[in-house]
Design a protein around this motif. Structure first.
Motif, PDB file in Angstrom:
ATOM      1  N   MET A  36     -13.131 -11.637   0.428  1.00 31.79           N
ATOM      2  CA  MET A  36     -13.945 -11.272  -0.700  1.00 31.79           C
ATOM      3  C   MET A  36     -13.399 -10.361  -1.780  1.00 31.79           C
ATOM      4  N   TRP A  37     -12.340 -10.327  -1.660  1.00 35.12           N
ATOM      5  CA  TRP A  37     -11.778  -9.138  -2.559  1.00 35.12           C
ATOM      6  C   TRP A  37     -11.030  -9.475  -3.572  1.00 35.12           C
ATOM      7  N   ILE A  38      -9.652  -9.515  -3.766  1.00 36.96           N
ATOM      8  CA  ILE A  38      -8.936  -9.870  -5.141  1.00 36.96           C
ATOM      9  C   ILE A  38      -9.557 -10.932  -6.097  1.00 36.96           C
ATOM     10  N   ALA A  39      -9.427 -10.604  -7.199  1.00 39.65           N
ATOM     11  CA  ALA A  39     -10.248 -11.393  -8.407  1.00 39.65           C
ATOM     12  C   ALA A  39      -9.452 -12.905  -8.471  1.00 39.65           C
ATOM     13  N   ASP A  40      -9.399 -13.564  -7.894  1.00 39.77           N
ATOM     14  CA  ASP A  40      -9.135 -14.893  -8.076  1.00 39.77           C
ATOM     15  C   ASP A  40     -10.082 -15.816  -7.346  1.00 39.77           C
ATOM     16  N   MET A  41     -10.159 -16.993  -7.852  1.00 35.10           N
ATOM     17  CA  MET A  41     -11.261 -17.934  -7.328  1.00 35.10           C
ATOM     18  C   MET A  41     -10.983 -19.031  -6.111  1.00 35.10           C
ATOM     19  N   GLU A 340     -16.462   4.547   6.509  1.00 35.39           N
ATOM     20  CA  GLU A 340     -17.152   4.281   7.658  1.00 35.39           C
ATOM     21  C   GLU A 340     -17.626   2.943   7.137  1.00 35.39           C
ATOM     22  N   ILE A 341     -17.970   2.549   5.960  1.00 33.50           N
ATOM     23  CA  ILE A 341     -18.470   1.090   5.735  1.00 33.50           C
ATOM     24  C   ILE A 341     -17.360   0.287   5.701  1.00 33.50           C
ATOM     25  N   MET A 342     -16.080   0.774   5.378  1.00 40.07           N
ATOM     26  CA  MET A 342     -15.107  -0.314   5.356  1.00 40.07           C
ATOM     27  C   MET A 342     -14.910  -0.539   6.771  1.00 40.07           C
ATOM     28  N   ASP A 343     -14.708   0.144   7.827  1.00 42.53           N
ATOM     29  CA  ASP A 343     -14.592  -0.069   9.102  1.00 42.53           C
ATOM     30  C   ASP A 343     -15.609  -0.902   9.511  1.00 42.53           C
ATOM     31  N   LYS A 344     -16.867  -0.936   9.251  1.00 38.18           N
ATOM     32  CA  LYS A 344     -17.883  -1.542   9.519  1.00 38.18           C
ATOM     33  C   LYS A 344     -17.733  -3.077   9.277  1.00 38.18           C
ATOM     34  N   LEU A 345     -17.481  -3.322   7.931  1.00 32.32           N
ATOM     35  CA  LEU A 345     -17.310  -4.611   7.371  1.00 32.32           C
ATOM     36  C   LEU A 345     -15.665  -5.175   7.853  1.00 32.32           C
ATOM     37  N   ALA A 352     -13.595  -8.762   4.251  1.00 32.13           N
ATOM     38  CA  ALA A 352     -12.889  -7.717   3.499  1.00 32.13           C
ATOM     39  C   ALA A 352     -13.342  -7.600   2.017  1.00 32.13           C
ATOM     40  N   LEU A 353     -13.801  -6.540   1.598  1.00 30.16           N
ATOM     41  CA  LEU A 353     -14.196  -5.952   0.310  1.00 30.16           C
ATOM     42  C   LEU A 353     -13.321  -5.080  -0.260  1.00 30.16           C
ATOM     43  N   GLU A 354     -13.437  -4.565  -1.503  1.00 31.99           N
ATOM     44  CA  GLU A 354     -12.538  -3.702  -1.939  1.00 31.99           C
ATOM     45  C   GLU A 354     -13.353  -2.304  -1.990  1.00 31.99           C
ATOM     46  N   PRO A 355     -12.820  -0.966  -1.581  1.00 34.35           N
ATOM     47  CA  PRO A 355     -13.315  -0.109  -1.577  1.00 34.35           C
ATOM     48  C   PRO A 355     -13.433   0.389  -3.044  1.00 34.35           C
ATOM     49  N   GLY A 356     -14.440   1.301  -3.543  1.00 25.94           N
ATOM     50  CA  GLY A 356     -14.868   1.450  -4.798  1.00 25.94           C
ATOM     51  C   GLY A 356     -13.781   2.419  -5.359  1.00 25.94           C
ATOM     52  N   THR A 357     -13.237   3.331  -4.483  1.00 23.40           N
ATOM     53  CA  THR A 357     -12.229   4.437  -4.928  1.00 23.40           C
ATOM     54  C   THR A 357     -10.887   3.929  -5.363  1.00 23.40           C
ATOM     55  N   LYS A 358     -10.766   2.473  -5.027  1.00 20.47           N
ATOM     56  CA  LYS A 358      -9.601   1.837  -5.816  1.00 20.47           C
ATOM     57  C   LYS A 358      -9.685   1.698  -7.257  1.00 20.47           C
ATOM     58  N   TYR A 359     -10.888   1.979  -7.671  1.00 22.38           N
ATOM     59  CA  TYR A 359     -11.127   2.018  -9.204  1.00 22.38           C
ATOM     60  C   TYR A 359     -11.274   3.357  -9.877  1.00 22.38           C
ATOM     61  N   GLY A 360     -10.758   4.373  -8.997  1.00 24.96           N
ATOM     62  CA  GLY A 360     -10.990   5.753  -9.223  1.00 24.96           C
ATOM     63  C   GLY A 360     -11.963   6.396  -8.675  1.00 24.96           C
ATOM     64  N   GLU A 361     -12.164   7.692  -8.467  1.00 26.17           N
ATOM     65  CA  GLU A 361     -13.081   8.504  -7.862  1.00 26.17           C
ATOM     66  C   GLU A 361     -14.479   8.322  -8.190  1.00 26.17           C
ATOM     67  N   ALA A 362     -14.658   7.618  -9.501  1.00 27.24           N
ATOM     68  CA  ALA A 362     -15.694   7.262 -10.127  1.00 27.24           C
ATOM     69  C   ALA A 362     -16.290   6.010  -9.486  1.00 27.24           C
ATOM     70  N   GLY A 363     -15.659   5.446  -8.780  1.00 29.74           N
ATOM     71  CA  GLY A 363     -15.987   4.349  -7.998  1.00 29.74           C
ATOM     72  C   GLY A 363     -16.532   4.597  -6.503  1.00 29.74           C
ATOM     73  N   ARG A 364     -16.487   5.779  -6.054  1.00 32.96           N
ATOM     74  CA  ARG A 364     -17.039   6.119  -4.824  1.00 32.96           C
ATOM     75  C   ARG A 364     -18.545   5.737  -4.372  1.00 32.96           C
ATOM     76  N   GLY A 365     -18.691   5.244  -3.629  1.00 32.56           N
ATOM     77  CA  GLY A 365     -20.325   4.744  -3.222  1.00 32.56           C
ATOM     78  C   GLY A 365     -20.412   3.275  -3.525  1.00 32.56           C
ATOM     79  N   PHE A 366     -19.261   2.660  -3.789  1.00 25.56           N
ATOM     80  CA  PHE A 366     -19.459   1.157  -4.276  1.00 25.56           C
ATOM     81  C   PHE A 366     -18.466   0.329  -3.729  1.00 25.56           C
ATOM     82  N   LEU A 367     -18.838  -0.854  -3.486  1.00 28.82           N
ATOM     83  CA  LEU A 367     -17.668  -1.912  -3.066  1.00 28.82           C
ATOM     84  C   LEU A 367     -17.570  -2.988  -4.001  1.00 28.82           C
ATOM     85  N   ARG A 368     -16.552  -3.640  -4.414  1.00 33.83           N
ATOM     86  CA  ARG A 368     -16.350  -4.612  -5.178  1.00 33.83           C
ATOM     87  C   ARG A 368     -16.216  -6.251  -4.367  1.00 33.83           C
TER      88      ARG A 368
END
Length: 394
Positions: A36-41, A340-345, A352-368
């Motif tokens: 449930m990661w990359i943005a296609d349907m 830790e959260i990526m390991d759990k998931l 499979a979700l996307e880690p927030g830091t993939k979108y820059g350090e400002a995304g730390r603490g989020f998942l897409r």
């Protein structure tokens, strides 16, 4: 069965989303992991598009193709009817995708060592494409409050003072799901005009604005505010055609347009392939009803996840997006690190979700999280997330 409820296996179709997780996530076996990661349907494209491509296939001859005026008319009519943006056919240049178009704009209007401005967190190619062209990336971090983003215009102006050549705007915003207001967009235009900065507006998610909100094309406001704007649009995100590869660059500035044309000639860039042209034409002339149904499904899926996941998992918050089919999941109050959260998931929840830091350090603490998939898969994804976050049994 409703077409949006049908689960279609995408395995063994060379799908990046379903078939490339071992490489992306660095794991040996992803056979049990739900992507449930990359943005296609995971929805089939609208039937009229499939029929149009089949008809082209049945013709049997696939020689050199070109984009006819009727195709351009379809784009122009779509932009007018869906977004109130009046364009002209001669403003359009076609490309093989929005990301390649971004690469072309950066290469054409900047040189090595030039500064390119982005607002983070943001879609990774905004970093990667200019970076690989040896441009300097200047980041202006968006203001965030409870998952809702806005532009810090004091910081934005200070960044513009650093001899910025191009500002890449994500409109609507990915991953935050923000539909920028008219006031915000006018301010962007005014400041970029003041500092003589070209604005590249990526509007690939424009048709995925959710009920109650309205997309405003930046270039539509530029007719009043002035400034230099190149807009990128495409049918690919809207109608799940990323693998077909088609996008349009639009500008009413004759000098910008001429420079883009020269760049295309310099790179031997051909027209869209025969299937892309057929798909584009059908998408913009026959698929309004399908899109309206899709937006209802996306809204329903978003509401479901927002109702279920934060209730079941302490520390999870999700701000309802105004656009896209992507949820920006805030896990900061769980106290877990990204690792830790990526390991759990991945290892416990098999999700499979996307880690927030993939979108820059400002995304730390989020998942897409991508919810553009049949409800049964969305429910499975929520269950996997909950399972991943359950305390270990001692």
């Amino acid at each position: 069965m409703n077409a949006f409820e049908q689960v279609i296996s995408r395995k063994d179709t060379r799908s990046v989303k379903w078939g490339n997780m071992e490489t992306v996530y660095g794991i040996e076996d992803a056979s049990e992991i739900l992507p449930m990661w990359i943005a296609d349907m995971d929805f089939a494209a609208p039937q009229p598009i499939i029929d149009a491509m089949k008809a082209r296939l049945d013709h049997g001859i696939f020689g050199y193709s070109y984009i006819c005026e009727t195709c351009k008319d379809a784009v122009r009519t779509w932009l007018s009817s869906r977004h109130g943006w009046e364009t002209k056919n001669e403003w359009m240049l076609f490309h093989h995708g929005v990301v390649p178009a971004i690469a072309t704009v950066v290469e054409t209007f900047t040189k090595k060592g030039d500064n390119v401005l982005i607002t983070t967190p943001v879609y990774p190619p905004f970093f990667n494409v200019p970076g690989h062209q040896d441009r300097n990336i200047i980041e202006c971090e968006l203001k965030e409050e409870n998952g809702q983003y806005s532009i810090d215009f004091d910081a934005f102006e200070k960044c513009l003072q650093q001899d910025i050549k191009v500002f890449i705007l994500c409109n609507p915003h990915n991953p935050g799901g923000v539909v920028w207001t008219e006031e915000e967009l006018r301010k962007v235009l005014q400041l970029c005009k003041q500092y003589d900065v070209l604005v590249l507006s990526d509007e690939i998610h424009a048709d995925l604005v959710l009920p109650g909100h309205k997309h405003i094309p930046l270039a539509k406001l530029a007719t009043e505010e002035g400034g230099k704007v190149i807009t990128c649009v495409a049918p690919t995100k809207t109608f799940n055609l990323a693998g077909v590869q088609a996008a349009i660059m639009i500008t009413d500035d004759e000098e910008l347009h001429a420079s883009l044309q020269k760049s295309a000639l310099a790179h031997g860039q051909m027209e869209l392939n025969a299937f892309a042209a057929s798909a584009l034409m059908s998408a913009f002339t026959e698929c309004d009803e399908w899109l309206d149904q899709l937006l209802e499904i996306i809204t329903s899926n978003i509401n479901y996840v927002i109702e279920e996941l934060p209730t079941a998992v302490p520390g999870i918050k999700i701000h309802k997006p105004q656009a896209t089919y992507l949820l920006w999941v805030d896990y900061r109050e769980t106290g877990l690190s990204e690792e830790e959260i990526m390991d759990k998931l991945l290892n416990k929840g098999k999700l499979a979700l996307e880690p927030g830091t993939k979108y820059g350090e400002a995304g730390r603490g989020f998942l897409r999280m991508n919810i553009a998939t049949p409800r049964s898969i969305v429910e499975d994804g929520v269950e996997r997330f909950i399972k991943a976050m359950q305390p270990a049994v001692v």
